[in-house]
Design an enzyme around this catalytic site. Structure first.
Site, PDB file in Angstrom:
ATOM      1  CE1 TYR A  95      84.669  19.722 108.770  1.00 52.33           C
ATOM      2  CE2 TYR A  95      85.228  21.622 109.190  1.00 52.33           C
ATOM      3  CZ  TYR A  95      84.988  20.926 109.663  1.00 52.33           C
ATOM      4  OH  TYR A  95      84.979  20.048 111.328  1.00 52.33           O
ATOM      5  CE1 TYR A 149      90.017  16.937 108.972  1.00 52.35           C
ATOM      6  CE2 TYR A 149      88.642  18.471 107.714  1.00 52.35           C
ATOM      7  CZ  TYR A 149      89.391  17.127 107.975  1.00 52.35           C
ATOM      8  OH  TYR A 149      89.845  17.120 106.668  1.00 52.35           O
TER       9      TYR A 149
END
Ligand code: NAI
Length: 286
Positions: free
Chosen positions: A182, A172
């Site tokens: 995140y 990612y």
């Protein structure tokens, strides 16, 4: 003979692993799946009861066949690593041979070899916490489940992987650019995974003629992503700001994985391939 693929990290039909399995199956590969032990029962019973039949349909109208589902827990390399509370946990006690070494031994006994290894799993117990508030435990757990798990799988699978084989993991953009939310060391885990892709491409390439690539995927409403809590916002951001203003489908990531695993990609190794409608190319929102 068609190619044989082992896809680690499928527990339903919503994630990237499932979509990759479908694209590989559509290209003629035999599909073996590794499912996290606590999710195994529900995945297998749903499969059996036909709950996934609609999403098993391949472009030619046939249904994807999964030859075998193996229980796995990628944070344990061998039985000696499993702590007592996990051993005696009800959800684990019903299955056996789910550490990485035992899993690969089972695949070897059942099938002899594989050609394609897909790593589509991640876990970060403190993903909801900013990195600045992440504990040592949470950080190391994220790296263990999301990065070292790939090294462990490759290390153990390499001896039964046919030369010319390919491996793919999922990463990612948070590895390279800050994505608030995140957390828990997941951004660090993806950075490690991307760096390891380059080093392992060299090592597995020279030693065994195996290619190692990773796909940096755009946002998908998978089970894991929903658990993080900001996935709808990330999807909306992408659909407003990416060069291609369309929904990103899991199938598009599946197709890129099938390409990377195929002879069409025979000179591609050590790369991070973006499959994200181009969002990675943008520096400003629009
Ligand atoms: P998912 O929930 O379909 O897949 C994650 C899988 O990991 C689950 O099946 C879960 O059971 C398994 N898992 C967790 N801990 C495990 C362990 N210790 N041992 C074995 N399996 C374990 O979700 P998704 O999102 O498709 O995730 C697949 C990969 O794609 C992950 O690496 C994720 O980081 C990556 N990715 C996902 C994006 C998204 O927006 N959904 C974006 C970019 C990358």
């Amino acid at each position: 003979r068609g190619k044989r693929a082992f896809i680690a990290g499928i527990a339903d039909d919503n994630g990237y692993g499932w979509a990759i399995a479908k694209s590989l199956a559509a290209a003629g590969a035999e599909i073996l799946v590794g499912t996290w032990v606590p999710a195994l029962n529900i995945f297998e019973s749903s499969l059996r009861r036909g709950k996934f039949d609609e999403s098993r349909v391949l472009p030619d109208g046939s249904l994807m066949e999964i030859t075998k589902v193996y229980p796995m827990d990628a944070i344990f390399d061998g039985p000696e690593d499993v702590p007592e509370d996990i051993k005696t946990n009800k959800r684990y006690a019903g299955s056996s041979n789910w550490t990485v070494k035992e899993l690969v031994e089972s695949v070897k006994q059942d099938f002899g070899s594989i050609d394609i290894l897909v790593h589509s799993l991640a876990n970060g117990p403190e993903v909801a916490k900013p990195l600045l508030e992440t504990s040592r435990f949470g950080y190391l757990a994220a790296i263990s489940a999301s990065s070292y798990s790939f090294i462990s799988l490759l290390q153990n699978f390499v001896p039964i992987m046919n030369p010319g084989g390919a491996t793919i993991s999922l990463t990612y953009i948070a590895a390279e650019r800050t994505i608030p939310g995140y957390g828990g060391g997941m951004s660090s885990a993806k950075a490690a995974l991307e760096s390891d892709t380059r080093v392992l491409a060299f090592e597995a390439g020279r030693k065994h003629n195996i290619r190692v690539n990773t796909i940096s995927a755009g946002p998908l409403r998978s089970r894991a992503a929903k658990a993080i809590g900001f996935i709808d916002m990330m999807i909306e951001y992408s659909e407003t700001n990416a060069p291609l203003l369309k929904e990103l489908s899991a199938e598009e990531v599946g197709n890129a994985a099938a390409f990377l695993a195929s002879p069409l990609a025979s000179a591609i190794t050590g790369t991070v391939l973006y499959v994200d409608n181009g969002l990675n190319a943008m520096a400003v929102s629009t």
